[in-house]
Design an enzyme around this catalytic site. Sequence first.
Site, PDB file in Angstrom:
ATOM      1  N   LYS A  44      -9.508   1.953  -1.746  1.00  0.00           N
ATOM      2  CA  LYS A  44      -9.722   1.285  -0.452  1.00  0.00           C
ATOM      3  C   LYS A  44     -11.115   1.589   0.106  1.00  0.00           C
ATOM      4  O   LYS A  44     -11.478   2.763   0.283  1.00  0.00           O
ATOM      5  CB  LYS A  44      -8.639   1.755   0.522  1.00  0.00           C
ATOM      6  CG  LYS A  44      -8.563   0.995   1.832  1.00  0.00           C
ATOM      7  CD  LYS A  44      -7.332   1.477   2.615  1.00  0.00           C
ATOM      8  CE  LYS A  44      -7.081   0.698   3.888  1.00  0.00           C
ATOM      9  NZ  LYS A  44      -5.850   1.154   4.562  1.00  0.00           N
ATOM     10  N   CYS A  48      -4.961  -3.414   2.597  1.00  0.00           N
ATOM     11  CA  CYS A  48      -4.667  -3.468   4.031  1.00  0.00           C
ATOM     12  C   CYS A  48      -5.898  -3.709   4.921  1.00  0.00           C
ATOM     13  O   CYS A  48      -6.419  -4.805   4.920  1.00  0.00           O
ATOM     14  CB  CYS A  48      -3.896  -2.216   4.449  1.00  0.00           C
ATOM     15  SG  CYS A  48      -2.918  -2.520   5.950  1.00  0.00           S
ATOM     16  N   VAL A  67      -0.232  -2.477  10.698  1.00  0.00           N
ATOM     17  CA  VAL A  67       0.281  -2.048  11.996  1.00  0.00           C
ATOM     18  C   VAL A  67      -0.259  -2.928  13.128  1.00  0.00           C
ATOM     19  O   VAL A  67       0.265  -2.901  14.232  1.00  0.00           O
ATOM     20  CB  VAL A  67      -0.039  -0.555  12.278  1.00  0.00           C
ATOM     21  CG1 VAL A  67       0.721   0.341  11.308  1.00  0.00           C
ATOM     22  CG2 VAL A  67      -1.529  -0.271  12.191  1.00  0.00           C
ATOM     23  N   GLU A  74       0.861  -1.189   0.000  1.00  0.00           N
ATOM     24  CA  GLU A  74       0.000   0.000   0.000  1.00  0.00           C
ATOM     25  C   GLU A  74       0.902   1.245   0.000  1.00  0.00           C
ATOM     26  O   GLU A  74       1.924   1.272   0.697  1.00  0.00           O
ATOM     27  CB  GLU A  74      -0.823  -0.069   1.309  1.00  0.00           C
ATOM     28  CG  GLU A  74      -1.727   1.105   1.584  1.00  0.00           C
ATOM     29  CD  GLU A  74      -2.421   0.942   2.964  1.00  0.00           C
ATOM     30  OE1 GLU A  74      -1.952   0.151   3.809  1.00  0.00           O
ATOM     31  OE2 GLU A  74      -3.447   1.621   3.175  1.00  0.00           O
TER      32      GLU A  74
HETATM   33  C1  ACM Z   1      -3.865   0.043   7.243  1.00  0.00           C
HETATM   34  O1  ACM Z   1      -4.965  -0.150   6.744  1.00  0.00           O
HETATM   35  N1  ACM Z   1      -2.876   0.563   6.540  1.00  0.00           N
HETATM   36  C2  ACM Z   1      -3.590  -0.334   8.631  1.00  0.00           C
END
Ligand code: ACM
Length: 261
Positions: A108, A141, A168, A38
């Site tokens: 996203k 992510c 994370v 990402e």
């Molecule tokens: C994230 O979605 N980069 C934790």
Amino acid sequence: MKIGYIQFNPVFGEKETNFHTVEKITKGVKADLLVLPELFATGYTFNSKIEAEQMSEKQGEETTNFLQDLSSSTRAILVGGFIEKINNKIFNAALVVNEKQVIGIYEKVHLFYKEKLWFEPGNRGFQVWKFQNWNLGVMICFDWIFPESCRSLSLQGADIIAHPANLVLPYCQRSMITRSLENRVFTITANRFGKEHRGQDNFSFSGGSQITDPSGNVLISAEKNETKVDIVDIDPSVAHNKQMNEYNNLFKDRRNQYYFL
Ligand code: ACM
């Protein structure tokens, strides 16, 4: 078919440096599908919307060009994150390209933490791109924590889910094993590693990129803190078969009338 991930530690705000790192570590690599993390060119921990806007791009600009050049040298379809600018809005997005064209863009859907302050939630939905004998889905992510993301892609026929990430939290790698198993798909989580301490935020990204198969096996994985390109050979048609045994089909046995939406 050869599929892989590219794991590295991007330098915040230094697109050219990050392009150069990726170019260096992929020298001589040949594959059919490669996934980058990402926001691999910009880094992740923005301090303001203005800062994120300053690193945003339209389709067809520098990150697109870089990925198309990389597609040309590796002969792979490339999936990699970027900040997409459309009019006065910016999205945490991923490009899908080959050497000739932009095949698609995913924005996203589920924004994490302060991403909600800079980015618009994606409004292209979960999409699947069809190739000769396999289908590609993309999510980014934090989409992983919503099982609906993988399910939506799989129900549309995705055999391989490319998953650019800047993780994370420590749970995703384990969860993707289940996502693969319950949908009988391959997944490629391309995660970054390293730390970003900017403003109030101090993130440590977990590396551990991995590829899982429709039986929930981890085919290959990277260490937490290594710069790595890993490639495995797969047969994507294994993901076409959703039959578990003589009686159970993972998709046909679903009973929508009992699911709460
Ligand atoms: C994230 O979605 N980069 C934790």
